[in-house]
Structure formats: structure tokens, C-alpha cells
Motif scaffolding. Structure first.
Motif, PDB file in Angstrom:
ATOM      1  N   UNK A   1      -7.460 -14.478  19.861  1.00  0.00           N
ATOM      2  CA  UNK A   1      -6.280 -13.883  19.251  1.00  0.00           C
ATOM      3  C   UNK A   1      -5.566 -12.861  20.100  1.00  0.00           C
ATOM      4  N   UNK A   2      -5.984 -12.676  21.338  1.00  0.00           N
ATOM      5  CA  UNK A   2      -5.371 -11.702  22.246  1.00  0.00           C
ATOM      6  C   UNK A   2      -4.545 -12.456  23.289  1.00  0.00           C
ATOM      7  N   UNK A   3      -3.349 -11.930  23.558  1.00  0.00           N
ATOM      8  CA  UNK A   3      -2.450 -12.560  24.523  1.00  0.00           C
ATOM      9  C   UNK A   3      -2.820 -12.164  25.944  1.00  0.00           C
ATOM     10  N   UNK A   4      -2.860 -13.144  26.830  1.00  0.00           N
ATOM     11  CA  UNK A   4      -3.095 -12.925  28.260  1.00  0.00           C
ATOM     12  C   UNK A   4      -1.850 -13.386  29.011  1.00  0.00           C
ATOM     13  N   UNK A   5      -1.305 -12.485  29.837  1.00  0.00           N
ATOM     14  CA  UNK A   5      -0.077 -12.779  30.580  1.00  0.00           C
ATOM     15  C   UNK A   5      -0.352 -12.759  32.079  1.00  0.00           C
ATOM     16  N   UNK A   6      -0.282 -13.936  32.700  1.00  0.00           N
ATOM     17  CA  UNK A   6      -0.346 -14.027  34.160  1.00  0.00           C
ATOM     18  C   UNK A   6       1.090 -13.905  34.663  1.00  0.00           C
ATOM     19  N   UNK A   7       1.418 -12.856  35.400  1.00  0.00           N
ATOM     20  CA  UNK A   7       2.813 -12.487  35.665  1.00  0.00           C
ATOM     21  C   UNK A   7       3.194 -12.605  37.140  1.00  0.00           C
TER      22      UNK A   7
ATOM     23  N   UNK B   1      -2.460  -6.880  24.670  1.00  0.00           N
ATOM     24  CA  UNK B   1      -2.160  -7.887  25.692  1.00  0.00           C
ATOM     25  C   UNK B   1      -2.918  -7.515  26.956  1.00  0.00           C
ATOM     26  N   UNK B   2      -3.351  -8.515  27.698  1.00  0.00           N
ATOM     27  CA  UNK B   2      -3.971  -8.316  29.007  1.00  0.00           C
ATOM     28  C   UNK B   2      -3.024  -8.880  30.065  1.00  0.00           C
ATOM     29  N   UNK B   3      -2.659  -8.043  31.015  1.00  0.00           N
ATOM     30  CA  UNK B   3      -1.687  -8.403  32.048  1.00  0.00           C
ATOM     31  C   UNK B   3      -2.411  -8.499  33.385  1.00  0.00           C
ATOM     32  N   UNK B   4      -2.154  -9.563  34.127  1.00  0.00           N
ATOM     33  CA  UNK B   4      -2.837  -9.749  35.404  1.00  0.00           C
ATOM     34  C   UNK B   4      -2.025 -10.687  36.293  1.00  0.00           C
ATOM     35  N   UNK B   5      -2.500 -10.881  37.505  1.00  0.00           N
ATOM     36  CA  UNK B   5      -1.861 -11.790  38.455  1.00  0.00           C
ATOM     37  C   UNK B   5      -2.906 -12.592  39.200  1.00  0.00           C
ATOM     38  N   UNK B   6      -2.817 -12.586  40.537  1.00  0.00           N
ATOM     39  CA  UNK B   6      -3.836 -13.135  41.442  1.00  0.00           C
ATOM     40  C   UNK B   6      -3.868 -14.659  41.498  1.00  0.00           C
ATOM     41  N   UNK B   7      -3.740 -15.339  40.364  1.00  0.00           N
ATOM     42  CA  UNK B   7      -3.942 -16.786  40.337  1.00  0.00           C
ATOM     43  C   UNK B   7      -2.711 -17.563  40.797  1.00  0.00           C
TER      44      UNK B   7
ATOM     45  N   UNK C   1      -9.362 -10.520  33.386  1.00  0.00           N
ATOM     46  CA  UNK C   1     -10.557  -9.980  32.743  1.00  0.00           C
ATOM     47  C   UNK C   1     -11.415 -11.078  32.116  1.00  0.00           C
ATOM     48  N   UNK C   2     -10.794 -12.170  31.787  1.00  0.00           N
ATOM     49  CA  UNK C   2     -11.477 -13.277  31.114  1.00  0.00           C
ATOM     50  C   UNK C   2     -11.355 -14.521  31.987  1.00  0.00           C
ATOM     51  N   UNK C   3     -12.334 -15.379  31.933  1.00  0.00           N
ATOM     52  CA  UNK C   3     -12.353 -16.494  32.878  1.00  0.00           C
ATOM     53  C   UNK C   3     -11.402 -17.633  32.500  1.00  0.00           C
ATOM     54  N   UNK C   4     -11.003 -17.741  31.237  1.00  0.00           N
ATOM     55  CA  UNK C   4     -10.256 -18.934  30.821  1.00  0.00           C
ATOM     56  C   UNK C   4      -8.966 -19.180  31.622  1.00  0.00           C
ATOM     57  N   UNK C   5      -8.259 -18.140  32.129  1.00  0.00           N
ATOM     58  CA  UNK C   5      -7.052 -18.458  32.904  1.00  0.00           C
ATOM     59  C   UNK C   5      -7.321 -19.190  34.214  1.00  0.00           C
ATOM     60  N   UNK C   6      -8.586 -19.217  34.676  1.00  0.00           N
ATOM     61  CA  UNK C   6      -8.886 -19.904  35.940  1.00  0.00           C
ATOM     62  C   UNK C   6      -9.092 -21.402  35.749  1.00  0.00           C
ATOM     63  N   UNK C   7      -9.058 -21.886  34.507  1.00  0.00           N
ATOM     64  CA  UNK C   7      -9.329 -23.304  34.255  1.00  0.00           C
ATOM     65  C   UNK C   7      -8.419 -24.254  35.044  1.00  0.00           C
TER      66      UNK C   7
ATOM     67  N   UNK D   1       1.847 -17.826  33.336  1.00  0.00           N
ATOM     68  CA  UNK D   1       1.879 -18.454  32.021  1.00  0.00           C
ATOM     69  C   UNK D   1       1.289 -17.488  30.995  1.00  0.00           C
ATOM     70  N   UNK D   2       1.444 -17.842  29.727  1.00  0.00           N
ATOM     71  CA  UNK D   2       0.859 -17.086  28.621  1.00  0.00           C
ATOM     72  C   UNK D   2      -0.282 -17.891  28.028  1.00  0.00           C
ATOM     73  N   UNK D   3      -1.442 -17.261  27.855  1.00  0.00           N
ATOM     74  CA  UNK D   3      -2.576 -17.900  27.205  1.00  0.00           C
ATOM     75  C   UNK D   3      -3.142 -16.954  26.160  1.00  0.00           C
TER      76      UNK D   3
END
Length: 653
Positions: free
Chosen positions: A625-631, A609-615, A576-582, A619-621
């Protein structure tokens, strides 16, 4: 049980044999040190092997090795005994993590009952092995002990010969890096840190006991070798009762309470035993006391293992356990050396009372701190997540066996890209639904591909709707179903599965003001073209951007209807947020990863928490203040390069 019977034979026979040869408590302590110190040195290797190798084969190999290295004991020389004890300890350091790591795999959600059943086997082994070790040594010598020891190990190998279901082991990665990952898991979890500290206290006491027990029986009680073995063995009678109870009527007992109160009870009973000679030395009294002490021993051991197996991340259970066993061994060495050195100046009774006090302190910590920290964990289910399983890729399908709950009440969030073929998607989800109380799925781009080898020509929206219907048939939740509410947190959390797609709005700086055609051309020049351009059809929408806009509108309407006092778990395939693509190696790939229109959704919809994949960058970012979980699991060529190997399951709540 056969392997443990063999181990108890040597545990009883060798200290008695050394004490008979030397008459020295220090020499007896040195034997015990040689028997545990290698476990400290080998713990990194042991834990990694337990997480990587076929555990059944590993256990059989350890038994074979122990049988071979015991043969030199027939010489009965002191240096040989020290060497054999060291080799036996090194092999045992591999055995215990592998066996314990199998429990949550073979008995998911039933770790307390399974550890109780193992406790029954341990008690039978202790009852038979310790008594046999003492009796054989007293009447036939060390050679007879070695023969019986080897025979028991051969029997254990025979029982391990039949294959049983076991997840595919983790692939190669640098051993030290993998072990350090296990240490990191301990550092991150306050419950594991506390359990390790409690283990250290109890193990110092256990090390003291190993040395002082022989002196206690031969001194204040005035008994010999056979009686020493008998007392060590009858403890198993009480353990049998406790183990059977845990495996049946008390199978749902909270592990933390078992550990805390079991350790307190053990410390109190030990204190009674050590001070009873002031009143009586009648041997029958001590038989009864040692039977009684077996009950809390099995309670605390079952609780300890269950806590670690429950709290440890599924992919590193062996490494966490091996670290615990290493701490246990090192603390035992400290206890043995301290007991051997201090028994002369301080006296036997003082040291035995200190041993009981260590267990009381450990138990008090368990009751006062660990029970409170674990109560919520013990009483509520866990929510796990996974994505990008890609089960049709060679090497990934066996890993589905590792996607298992700790409790039948646990939930699983599947954030897309199970497979390209519809049948593979639904078959995998149906398997997971049999294990978890709730399974929630959102599609990824791979499920939406229309590929020639699929045999299904459905495209775009029609394909998605067909997948939704297939999921409903097997009881799997989708973005089109009513949202579930997780009620086991500080506030109600609405689980919101979102199917959103992307609209090519995440651009590189060079393409920020360019047209879509120019942005795509730039990506092609960089060698980046997502396969979606060929297989992900937007029918009946003119473009993927249009389909994305429709999905955003639909999702916003549903999210806006969530009660204001609810938090959310926002679950999607695309971030949902671009920062995990860095960290993307090719930043141009961000075109196919999301949309700027969801950049504030984690705040707007009160996400826990926001849960996603694709990338394929698990990792956890954090953002705002909200946790993002790439699973994501990812492709075999990717997870084989990671130090932790494949991690197909992540704990979310």
C-alpha cells in the motif's frame, strides 16, 4: 499578438464573405467547420511537435505557412475558401499547443500572470484584427484582408527571429505512442478530465456563437458588416482591463476560481445580450455589453490555461494541451453544425439562450467541483523529485532547464547521481536551488566515485563529507542536516534523505546461499560488473558492506526519532525494497542495488512515498500500500528510446 491579429481578420471576414455570397447560414457553418475540423485530426502530431521541437522555430514556421496558404483566397471562390480554412486550421493546431506550452517554461510559478499578459495581447489583437477584418472587407473586399493578413504574419515572424532561452526539445519517439501517453495523463487526473469536459461544453456554445452571431447582428440588431466587426472587436476592451489586472494586481488569483466564476459570468452576460433586443436595439447598448463580456472571457481563458499548465506533467504539457484543443475543435464543429441546422426550426433566440446555458452549466461545474478539487493545489506548494541527471553526459545538461517549479515555494528532492565530478554536482545543485524554495540531495554511487578525470583524490567517507559541506554552502539539504517537514498533506510528512549504500544481499536464486566471492563471480560470468568495484572506495571502512552497516545504524537512529504522528517521505538513491529491481535485464545487477535490511522500512517508518533512482527504470510501483517512485532521468541512450522522451522532473506531493 501579430499572428492573432491576422487570425482575427480572417475569423471575422470569411464568415461575412460567405454569408454575402450565399445568404445561407448552413454554408457559413460549413466554412467554420472547415476551419476547425483539421485541428481534431492533427492533434496527435501537434502535441508531439510542441513537446519535441524548438517552439520558437515551430511558431515561426507556422506563421510562414499560414501566410503562404492564404494567397489563394484572392480568387474568392467558395471551394478555395473551404480549402484555405482547412489548411489554416491545421497550422493553427500546431501553433496553440506550442505557444501555451512555453508559458510555464518561460514564466515558472507565474502562469496566471503570464496568461493574463497573453490575454492583453489577445485582446489588442482582437480589437484591431476583428475591426480591421470587417472594415477592410466592407470597403475594399477580401483581397485587402488577405494582404493585411499576410503583412501581420510577416511581422510575427520578425518578432520570433531573436532566440530566447528554451529547454532542449524532447527527442524522437513514435508519435502515436507519445500522444497516447498524453491521453493517459488526462485519464489519470480527475482535474484534467473535468477541465476537458468543461471545455467541451463551452466549445459547443462557442461553435453555435460563431454561426449565430452574424445572424444576430444582421437580424435583431439590423446592422451590417462593419458593425459586426466592431462588436467582435470591442469585446477586447473589457478583456484588456481583465488581462492587465491578472498580470499585475490579481497575478496570484487561483486559476480554478478564475475558470469557474469567469465562465458563470460569461454565461450570464451572454444571456443578457441575447435577450436585450426585446427591450432595445440601440447599437450603443450592445457596444457596452460586448465590452463587458470581454472581462469574463479573459478570466476564464487565463484560468483554463493556468489549470492545465499547472496540473499537466512537465514533459507532456504540449500533448495535454493539444488534446484539449482537439476536444475544443470537435465540440465547436458540433455547435456549428447544430446551429446551422436548427436555427430555422427552433429560432435564433432559443439557440442563443441554449448557448448561454451551456456556459452556465460549465461554470457551475467549475465553481462546485473544480474549485474544491484545486483549492489545496492552488494554496500549497508542490514537491518534485529527480535523480540520475548525469549532467556530464552529452545530451543531459540542457535538460536541466526543464527542471523548474510551478511556484517559487515548490521543493525538489534530488536522489543522487547528478554527476561524477564534484564541481559539476555542486554547480547543478546551486542552479536548482535558485529555482526551488528547498532542495534536498542524497548521494548516489556516481558522486562517490574517485575517478582520474575528476582532479579530486578524496575517497569514501571523506569525499562524502566534502560533498555535504559544499551543499551546505549553497543552501542544499543533505542526509546530515535536520529533516524538513512537509506540512501540506493530511498529516505532517518528514522528508528523510538517506545515504545507505548496499551490502550485496540482493542475490539471484542461484547465488542465495553462495559466498560473496561466488556471487560476484556469477555476475561476472553473466557479463555484469558494476563500475563501483573500481571507483567507489569505502575508506576508512574495510569494505562497502561495512560502510553500508554504519550508514544503516546512523539512519535508523535518526528515523526512530521522528515523531510518531508524522508520516515520512523516504528518499534514497538505492531502492529500499527489492521489488523495483524485478525488470532488470540482468538480475545479477541487484547485488549493487540495496540491502535486505531496509525491506520493511516503508512500513516501519510510516512512509507516504519512497523516492529513489539508480535503476534508470522511471515508474511508479506499490508495495504494502506504499507508493514507490523511481525518478531517474538516465543516460541519453536510454531516454531517447522511451515514448515520452526525457522526463527530468516528477511530481511527488
Amino acid at each position: 499578438m501579430c499572428a492573432e491579429t491576422a487570425e482575427w481578420m480572417l475569423q471575422v471576414a470569411l464568415p461575412l464573405h460567405i454569408f454575402a455570397l450565399t445568404g445561407s447560414p448552413a454554408a457559413t457553418a460549413a466554412t467554420m467547420v472547415a476551419g476547425v475540423l483539421p485541428a481534431v485530426v492533427l492533434s496527435p502530431v501537434a502535441g508531439v511537435l510542441a513537446d519535441r521541437r524548438n517552439r520558437r522555430a515551430l511558431l515561426a514556421a507556422v506563421c510562414a505557412g499560414q501566410a503562404v496558404v492564404a494567397v489563394p483566397l484572392l480568387s474568392s471562390s467558395l471551394p478555395v475558401i473551404y480549402l484555405v480554412m482547412a489548411l489554416q486550421s491545421g497550422l493553427a493546431a500546431v501553433f496553440e499547443p506550442a505557444r501555451s506550452a512555453l508559458v510555464p517554461v518561460l514564466a515558472p510559478g507565474q502562469t496566471t500572470a503570464a496568461n493574463g499578459a497573453l490575454g492583453v495581447g489577445t485582446c489588442v489583437a482582437r480589437l484591431g484584427g476583428s475591426a480591421l477584418g470587417g472594415v477592410l472587407l466592407g470597403f475594399a473586399g477580401l483581397g485587402a484582408v488577405v494582404v493585411a493578413y499576410t503583412a501581420a504574419l510577416v511581422a510575427a515572424i520578425g518578432f520570433l527571429a531573436p532566440r530566447f532561452a528554451e529547454p532542449r526539445p524532447t527527442r524522437r519517439a513514435p508519435a502515436v505512442r507519445a500522444w497516447l501517453d498524453g491521453l493517459a495523463d488526462i485519464r489519470r487526473d480527475h482535474r484534467l478530465r473535468l477541465v476537458i469536459f468543461m471545455t467541451a461544453l463551452m466549445s459547443v456554445g462557442q461553435g453555435m456563437f460563431v454561426v449565430l452571431f452574424v445572424l444576430f447582428v444582421s437580424g435583431p440588431l439590423g446592422q451590417g458588416e462593419a458593425e459586426t466587426g466592431l462588436l467582435r472587436g470591442v469585446q477586447a476592451i473589457g478583456g484588456l482591463v481583465a488581462g492587465l489586472a491578472l498580470a499585475t494586481v490579481a497575478r496570484n488569483a487561483a486559476p480554478a476560481r478564475l475558470l469557474g466564476w469567469g465562465t458563470v459570468a460569461f454565461g450570464l452576460t451572454a444571456a443578457v445580450i441575447w435577450n436585450a433586443p426585446a427591450l432595445t436595439s440601440a447599437f450603443g447598448v450592445y457596444i457596452g455589453l460586448f465590452i463587458a463580456v470581454g472581462v469574463p472571457v479573459v478570466m476564464l481563458n487565463a484560468g483554463l490555461l493556468s489549470v492545465v499548465q499547472t496540473v499537466s506533467p512537465p514533459g507532456s504539457t504540449g500533448r495535454v494541451l493539444s488534446t484539449g484543443f482537439a476536444v475544443q475543435a470537435l465540440a465547436q464543429v458540433a455547435g456549428m453544425l447544430g446551429a446551422g441546422a436548427l436555427v430555422g426550426p427552433l429560432g435564433l433566440t432559443s439557440l442563443l439562450n441554449f448557448q448561454a446555458a451551456l456556459n452556465l452549466v460549465a461554470g457551475a461545474l467549475g465553481v462546485a467541483v473544480l474549485v474544491r478539487r484545486m483549492t489545496t493545489v492552488d494554496q500549497c506548494p508542490t514537491s518534485y523529485a529527480t535523480s540520475d541527471l548525469h549532467v556530464t553526459h552529452n545530451g543531459n545538461a540542457p535538460l536541466i532547464d526543464e527542471v523548474r517549479p510551478d511556484s517559487p515555494e515548490d521543493w525538489l528532492l534530488v536522489a543522487g547521481d547528478v554527476a561524477e565530478k564534484i564541481d559539476a554536482v555542486t554547480t547543478t545543485l546551486a542552479t536548482l536551488k535558485q529555482r526551488f524554495a528547498e532542495v534536498v540531495w542524497v548521494p548516489g554511487n556516481h558522486e562517490l566515485w574517485t575517478v582520474p578525470r575528476d582532479g579530486d583524490e578524496l575517497r569514501g567517507e571523506a569525499r562524502y563529507r566534502h560533498l555535504v559541506e559544499r551543499c551546505r554552502e549553497i543552501g542544499v539539504r543533505t542526509p546530515e542536516d535536520d529533516y524538513l517537514v512537509w506540512s501540506h498533506a493530511d498529516r505532517p510528512l518528514t522528508i528523510a534523505p538517506l545515504f545507505l549504500l548496499y551490502d550485496y544481499s540482493w542475490r539471484t536464486p542461484q547465488a542465495e546461499d553462495a559466498s560473496l566471492a561466488e556471487a560476484l563471480d556469477q555476475a561476472r560470468e553473466a557479463g555484469v560488473v558494476c563500475t563501483d568495484e573500481f571507483y567507489l572506495h569505502p575508506d576508512p571502512f574495510p569494505t562497502r558492506q561495512d560502510w553500508c552497516a554504519d550508514r544503516l545504524k546512523h539512519s535508523e537512529q535518526r528515523l526512530d526519532a521522528i515523531p510518531a504522528d508524522h508520516g515520512t517521505v523516504l528518499m534514497s538513491h538505492w531502492p529500499l525494497h527489492r521489488h523495483p529491481t524485478a525488470p532488470l535485464r540482468w538480475p545479477e545487477f541487484a547485488l549493487w542495488c540495496g540491502t535486505t535490511r531496509t525491506e520493511d522500512w516503508h512500513l516501519r517508518y510510516r512512509a507516504e512515498v519512497a523516492v529513489f533512482g539508480h535503476l534508470h527504470i522511471p515508474r511508479t510501483t506499490w508495495a504494502d500500500g506504499v507508493r514507490f517512485e523511481e525518478v531517474s532521468l538516465g543516460y541519453p541512450r536510454e531516454w531517447r528510446k522511451r515514448a515520452r522522451g526525457p522526463v527530468p522532473l516528477r511530481r511527488i506531493l
